[in-house]
Write an enzyme that holds these catalytic residues in place. Sequence first.
Site, short mmCIF file in Angstrom:
data_model
loop_
_atom_site.label_atom_id
_atom_site.label_comp_id
_atom_site.label_asym_id
_atom_site.label_seq_id
_atom_site.Cartn_x
_atom_site.Cartn_y
_atom_site.Cartn_z
N LYS A 115 -6.89 -2.41 2.64
CA LYS A 115 -6.32 -1.27 1.93
C LYS A 115 -7.20 -0.83 0.77
CE LYS A 115 -1.46 -1.45 3.11
NZ LYS A 115 -0.08 -1.48 2.61
N LYS A 197 -3.35 -1.67 17.54
CA LYS A 197 -1.88 -1.54 17.57
C LYS A 197 -1.49 -0.08 17.28
CE LYS A 197 1.03 -2.58 13.61
NZ LYS A 197 1.59 -3.43 12.62
N LYS A 200 1.42 3.94 12.34
CA LYS A 200 1.85 5.22 11.76
C LYS A 200 0.73 5.85 10.94
CE LYS A 200 4.53 2.62 8.35
NZ LYS A 200 5.82 2.35 7.74
#
Length: 334
Positions: A115, A197, A200
């Site tokens: 992140k 995966k 979103k």
Amino acid sequence: MLDGKKVLFSGMQATGNLTLGNYLGALKNWVSLADEYMCFYSVVDEHSITVRQDPAVLRKRSRALLTLYIAAGIDPEKACIYYQSHVSAHAELAWILNCFTYMGEMNRMTQFKDKSAKHADNINVGLFAYPVLMAADILLYQADLVPVGKDQTQHLEITRDIANRFNNIYGNVFTIPEPYIGKAGANIRSLQNPAKKMSKSDENPNASIYLMDDPDTIRRKFRRAVTDSEATICYRPEQPGIMNLIDIYCACTNKTPDEAVAEFSGLGYGQLKEAVGESVVELLAPLQQRCAELSKEKSYIDGIIKNNAEKAGYYANKTLRKVHKKIGFPERIR
Ligand code: TRP
């Protein structure tokens, strides 16, 4: 244990649009877990602000997520569905646990590394301490079990480490949570790159089915799904795209991969994609309808928000008071 049941905690962030992966991988299972365990399902809005958010959008999405929990079939009388920010004990315990967590431990968190690379202009202390807030979420409710995806197992490990450290100093204050390993949620991958995966935050909108996608969009995304040139429908790792489509189909229809393969034998990829798309349309249509209906029932949802914040607060503050006492904070004068 609460009322003779094991306690289970989980949370989701209202950032980004939830995908079919979030639903099949987590939310759908939360419904049945609530029959067996005392469940706390939080909309973790305090986690969301570790990345800059538009206030109006965050508020709207948080409400939509809480509504979705109910639309998905979680009974809000049984499971405690609430906003993290409505229970101030989360932030309070997180502060305390910060003082029992080492910089070196947080530095090792792979999600922090990912992140901070992604938000290089805003590597804030909250983003760094994010797993400590997550530990507070879990430990406040003395959770026995936490269903987590692969990306969160490191955070659950650190939660256990922090809890053990605290217990070793102060006696048995926290229940040590275990990962919930039950009927695993479906592991749904990107439609454009089955090695990844379904997420979103994927930049490519064709990679993910969003829960609020309309039927035509869903069908179109499946038509464009990446497959392979084998031209045979088998369920095997060498054909990850086909495997993903079969996994999605099975999760939607409650069939086994063997049954699906038999059903599709001799058919082409186009027909497979059509069928999978249709199964997803059929799964999501009632969910979307229920969301739309519930979003009109303002006072009903408001009542749930209020009651469950009180309920969560009751249990959370019980733990927090115990912690205060143990670490030597002065007693409140009433
Ligand atoms: N960090 C989790 C995620 O992004 C959400 C979360 C916050 C959570 N607190 C939690 C999950 C406690 C399980 C338990 O997916």
